[in-house]
Write a protein that holds these residues in place. Structure first.
Motif, PDB file in Angstrom:
ATOM      1  N   UNK A 220      -5.455  21.252   0.869  1.00  0.00           N
ATOM      2  CA  UNK A 220      -5.090  21.126  -0.544  1.00  0.00           C
ATOM      3  C   UNK A 220      -6.323  20.829  -1.401  1.00  0.00           C
ATOM      4  N   UNK A 221      -7.214  19.981  -0.888  1.00  0.00           N
ATOM      5  CA  UNK A 221      -8.426  19.665  -1.644  1.00  0.00           C
ATOM      6  C   UNK A 221      -9.297  20.901  -1.829  1.00  0.00           C
ATOM      7  N   UNK A 222      -9.355  21.773  -0.823  1.00  0.00           N
ATOM      8  CA  UNK A 222     -10.145  22.995  -0.947  1.00  0.00           C
ATOM      9  C   UNK A 222      -9.536  23.921  -1.999  1.00  0.00           C
ATOM     10  N   UNK A 223      -8.235  24.070  -2.010  1.00  0.00           N
ATOM     11  CA  UNK A 223      -7.594  24.913  -3.015  1.00  0.00           C
ATOM     12  C   UNK A 223      -7.800  24.364  -4.420  1.00  0.00           C
ATOM     13  N   UNK A 224      -7.714  23.056  -4.557  1.00  0.00           N
ATOM     14  CA  UNK A 224      -7.937  22.434  -5.871  1.00  0.00           C
ATOM     15  C   UNK A 224      -9.375  22.661  -6.317  1.00  0.00           C
ATOM     16  N   UNK A 225     -10.322  22.539  -5.391  1.00  0.00           N
ATOM     17  CA  UNK A 225     -11.724  22.767  -5.738  1.00  0.00           C
ATOM     18  C   UNK A 225     -11.957  24.217  -6.162  1.00  0.00           C
ATOM     19  N   UNK A 226     -11.290  25.156  -5.531  1.00  0.00           N
ATOM     20  CA  UNK A 226     -11.434  26.556  -5.933  1.00  0.00           C
ATOM     21  C   UNK A 226     -10.895  26.781  -7.342  1.00  0.00           C
ATOM     22  N   UNK A 227      -9.793  26.170  -7.654  1.00  0.00           N
ATOM     23  CA  UNK A 227      -9.260  26.289  -9.015  1.00  0.00           C
ATOM     24  C   UNK A 227     -10.190  25.620 -10.026  1.00  0.00           C
TER      25      UNK A 227
ATOM     26  N   UNK B 182       0.834  -1.208   0.000  1.00  0.00           N
ATOM     27  CA  UNK B 182       0.000   0.000   0.000  1.00  0.00           C
ATOM     28  C   UNK B 182       0.866   1.256   0.000  1.00  0.00           C
ATOM     29  N   UNK B 183       1.975   1.215   0.744  1.00  0.00           N
ATOM     30  CA  UNK B 183       2.890   2.351   0.755  1.00  0.00           C
ATOM     31  C   UNK B 183       3.562   2.515  -0.598  1.00  0.00           C
ATOM     32  N   UNK B 184       3.934   1.400  -1.224  1.00  0.00           N
ATOM     33  CA  UNK B 184       4.516   1.482  -2.563  1.00  0.00           C
ATOM     34  C   UNK B 184       3.521   2.058  -3.561  1.00  0.00           C
ATOM     35  N   UNK B 185       2.248   1.693  -3.413  1.00  0.00           N
ATOM     36  CA  UNK B 185       1.222   2.236  -4.314  1.00  0.00           C
ATOM     37  C   UNK B 185       1.065   3.741  -4.114  1.00  0.00           C
ATOM     38  N   UNK B 186       1.162   4.206  -2.865  1.00  0.00           N
ATOM     39  CA  UNK B 186       1.047   5.645  -2.633  1.00  0.00           C
ATOM     40  C   UNK B 186       2.230   6.394  -3.230  1.00  0.00           C
TER      41      UNK B 186
ATOM     42  N   UNK C 236       1.531   6.661  -6.847  1.00  0.00           N
ATOM     43  CA  UNK C 236       0.545   7.722  -7.077  1.00  0.00           C
ATOM     44  C   UNK C 236       1.190   9.102  -7.008  1.00  0.00           C
ATOM     45  N   UNK C 237       2.174   9.259  -6.143  1.00  0.00           N
ATOM     46  CA  UNK C 237       2.879  10.542  -6.061  1.00  0.00           C
ATOM     47  C   UNK C 237       3.666  10.809  -7.342  1.00  0.00           C
ATOM     48  N   UNK C 238       4.322   9.774  -7.851  1.00  0.00           N
ATOM     49  CA  UNK C 238       5.058   9.960  -9.111  1.00  0.00           C
ATOM     50  C   UNK C 238       4.111  10.304 -10.256  1.00  0.00           C
ATOM     51  N   UNK C 239       2.936   9.687 -10.238  1.00  0.00           N
ATOM     52  CA  UNK C 239       1.964   9.997 -11.288  1.00  0.00           C
ATOM     53  C   UNK C 239       1.447  11.426 -11.149  1.00  0.00           C
ATOM     54  N   UNK C 240       1.180  11.848  -9.918  1.00  0.00           N
ATOM     55  CA  UNK C 240       0.674  13.204  -9.704  1.00  0.00           C
ATOM     56  C   UNK C 240       1.709  14.253 -10.065  1.00  0.00           C
ATOM     57  N   UNK C 241       2.992  13.907  -9.970  1.00  0.00           N
ATOM     58  CA  UNK C 241       4.038  14.868 -10.312  1.00  0.00           C
ATOM     59  C   UNK C 241       4.019  15.246 -11.785  1.00  0.00           C
TER      60      UNK C 241
ATOM     61  N   UNK D  36       1.796  14.273  -2.278  1.00  0.00           N
ATOM     62  CA  UNK D  36       2.902  14.053  -1.348  1.00  0.00           C
ATOM     63  C   UNK D  36       2.390  13.908   0.085  1.00  0.00           C
ATOM     64  N   UNK D  37       1.405  14.697   0.456  1.00  0.00           N
ATOM     65  CA  UNK D  37       0.824  14.569   1.795  1.00  0.00           C
ATOM     66  C   UNK D  37       0.134  13.216   1.961  1.00  0.00           C
ATOM     67  N   UNK D  38      -0.544  12.753   0.924  1.00  0.00           N
ATOM     68  CA  UNK D  38      -1.194  11.445   0.999  1.00  0.00           C
ATOM     69  C   UNK D  38      -0.167  10.333   1.146  1.00  0.00           C
ATOM     70  N   UNK D  39       0.971  10.472   0.461  1.00  0.00           N
ATOM     71  CA  UNK D  39       2.033   9.472   0.607  1.00  0.00           C
ATOM     72  C   UNK D  39       2.623   9.507   2.009  1.00  0.00           C
ATOM     73  N   UNK D  40       2.822  10.718   2.547  1.00  0.00           N
ATOM     74  CA  UNK D  40       3.341  10.829   3.911  1.00  0.00           C
ATOM     75  C   UNK D  40       2.351  10.256   4.918  1.00  0.00           C
ATOM     76  N   UNK D  41       1.067  10.498   4.709  1.00  0.00           N
ATOM     77  CA  UNK D  41       0.051   9.938   5.591  1.00  0.00           C
ATOM     78  C   UNK D  41       0.029   8.418   5.509  1.00  0.00           C
ATOM     79  N   UNK D  42       0.190   7.886   4.288  1.00  0.00           N
ATOM     80  CA  UNK D  42       0.227   6.426   4.126  1.00  0.00           C
ATOM     81  C   UNK D  42       1.443   5.835   4.830  1.00  0.00           C
TER      82      UNK D  42
END
Length: 446
Positions: A250-257, A37-41, A44-49, A117-123
């Motif tokens: 971060x989700x709120x800022x993304x929603x505003x954009x 699960x940590x490897x998957x996160x 996901x971070x590399x994909x989001x980059x 990155x925050x989601x990966x750190x949380x994972x």
């Protein structure tokens, strides 16, 4: 071999075993390397980059080229019919000049990457907490097996004494039945402890691998001291820096954009377009002709059937949803931090109190046995004192590990639980001269 020599040999073997025992830091590090699960996160971070280069590409020129071959048949009245083939290539360039939606998407990418990155750190923090939970579950199960074994042996000894006393007429059938009842309960506790130990070891093997080996025992003393001691700094830290709160921001800022991008569909867009077709290309001319075209195009949305308004309303609703979720995350972070702090604070006091209870119960058991031999106490009194002693040991085992885990959960609520923090706790909890926790009272057990 004398008793002292046998004791020295046993102590040396225990020291050699604990010298190579796996501590908390090594187990957690191994679990992090194996966690899918940590490897998957991280994936996901590399994909989001890639969101940033994708959005930036929408602002840069686009160059396309092509090649074609065409047949032309031209029929003109009073002129001979013409038949010919043409082949050639065309190159085109499009440069966005003004597109507010694309520019907004580019500004949004910083928050998309930060959220990943925050989601990966949380994972990773969740993985650390799971590995630590499994580690201490194994230690707690081992301590409980030792306690249940001591309890069972103590009752076996008590039953043997009862049998001799009954033969001599000094014990009644009621005393024997009471002893058998306690013996059956102790047997059940021993079976439960064995089962729990197997389950805990299986869970740890699943996380950290089957070759973990022996574990370093938790020394007496409970969890390390908190710093700071007051609850409010922990609540403030959790509400400001908890991973759930940061991800919500971060989700709120993304929603505003997203709302701004939806509104941008109403704005005009401006593009510069240039095409170049060299001589010989299939442009419909009977003779080779080179054409070059440059155009500044302006696209103005006039009517979309209400689609843009619907998308703007949808984006506004999702932004409100993100804001409400952020408020809930802040509230939950503060409440969870208070609960975790209370568990740590009360757990430390409970461990100290139970440690005193165990020592007093052991002293009471020894005094009751002396009184039973002197005739001032009955076998029933000895049985009840034995039950009280081993029940208090069981409560102490649970309190010690619950307090340590509560400390880890408090650090997790404040987003402070990483490998560096695990290393610091590991150094405090597992000092080189610490004795195994399950031998604290077993050596003095009857």
């Amino acid at each position: 071999m004398s008793r002292a020599a046998r004791f020295m040999l046993l102590a040396a073997s225990l020291l050699m075993g604990t010298a190579h025992a796996a501590d908390l830091l090594s187990v957690v590090s191994g679990a992090l390397e194996r966690d899918p699960a940590l490897a998957a996160s991280r994936d996901a971070t590399r994909a989001a980059a890639q969101a940033a280069p994708k959005a930036r590409a929408a602002l840069l020129p686009r160059v396309s080229g092509g090649w074609g071959r065409a047949y032309n048949g031209i029929v003109t009245e009073d002129f001979p019919t013409q038949h010919y083939w043409q082949s050639g290539w065309t190159i085109g360039l499009t440069q966005p000049v003004f597109n507010w939606a694309n520019w907004t998407a580019y500004r949004q990418t910083d928050y998309v990457v930060a959220r990943a990155r925050l989601q990966a750190a949380s994972a990773q923090q969740d993985a650390i907490l799971s590995a630590a939970q499994a580690y201490f579950d194994v230690l707690a199960a081992a301590d409980e097996v030792a306690r249940a074994t001591d309890y069972l042996h103590a009752l076996d000894t008590h039953m043997a004494l009862l049998a001799r006393a009954k033969t001599a007429g000094e014990a009644t059938l009621v005393d024997v039945r009471d002893g058998e009842s306690s013996r059956a309960q102790a047997q059940l506790q021993w079976l439960d402890a064995q089962t729990q130990a197997r389950l805990a070891n299986s869970a740890l093997s699943r996380l950290a691998g089957p070759d973990v080996g022996p574990l370093a025992a938790l020394p007496p003393g409970g969890a390390p001291q908190l710093a700071p001691l007051a609850v409010e700094p922990w609540v403030t830290q959790a509400q400001a820096h908890g991973y759930g709160v940061q991800i919500g921001e971060m989700a709120l800022q993304i929603a505003r954009f997203d709302t701004e991008k939806a509104r941008a569909a109403r704005y005009p867009s401006v593009d510069l377009q240039v095409t170049h077709t060299p001589a010989g290309a299939a442009g419909g001319y009977s003779r080779p002709t080179t054409t070059t075209t440059g155009m500044l195009s302006v696209t103005i949305p006039l009517y979309s059937g209400g689609e843009i308004s619907a998308k703007v309303d949808e984006a506004n609703a999702l932004a409100d949803k993100a804001r409400d979720e952020l408020d809930a995350a802040v509230r939950d972070a503060g409440a969870n931090a208070r609960d975790a702090w209370l568990r740590v604070n009360s757990g430390g006091m409970r461990v100290s109190a139970l440690d005193d209870v165990v020592r007093r119960a052991q002293s009471a058991l020894e005094a009751t046995r002396i009184g039973q031999r002197a005739g001032s106490r009955t076998t029933y009194d000895v049985l009840r004192a034995t039950d009280a002693f081993y029940a208090s040991r069981r409560d102490l085992i649970r309190a010690r590990y619950d307090t340590v885990l509560a400390t880890l959960k408090l650090l997790a609520q404040a987003s402070m639980l990483d490998l560096d923090e695990v290393g610091r706790l590991n150094a405090q909890l597992f000092a080189p001269d610490s004795a195994p926790s399950h031998t604290s009272y077993a050596s003095r057990a009857p």
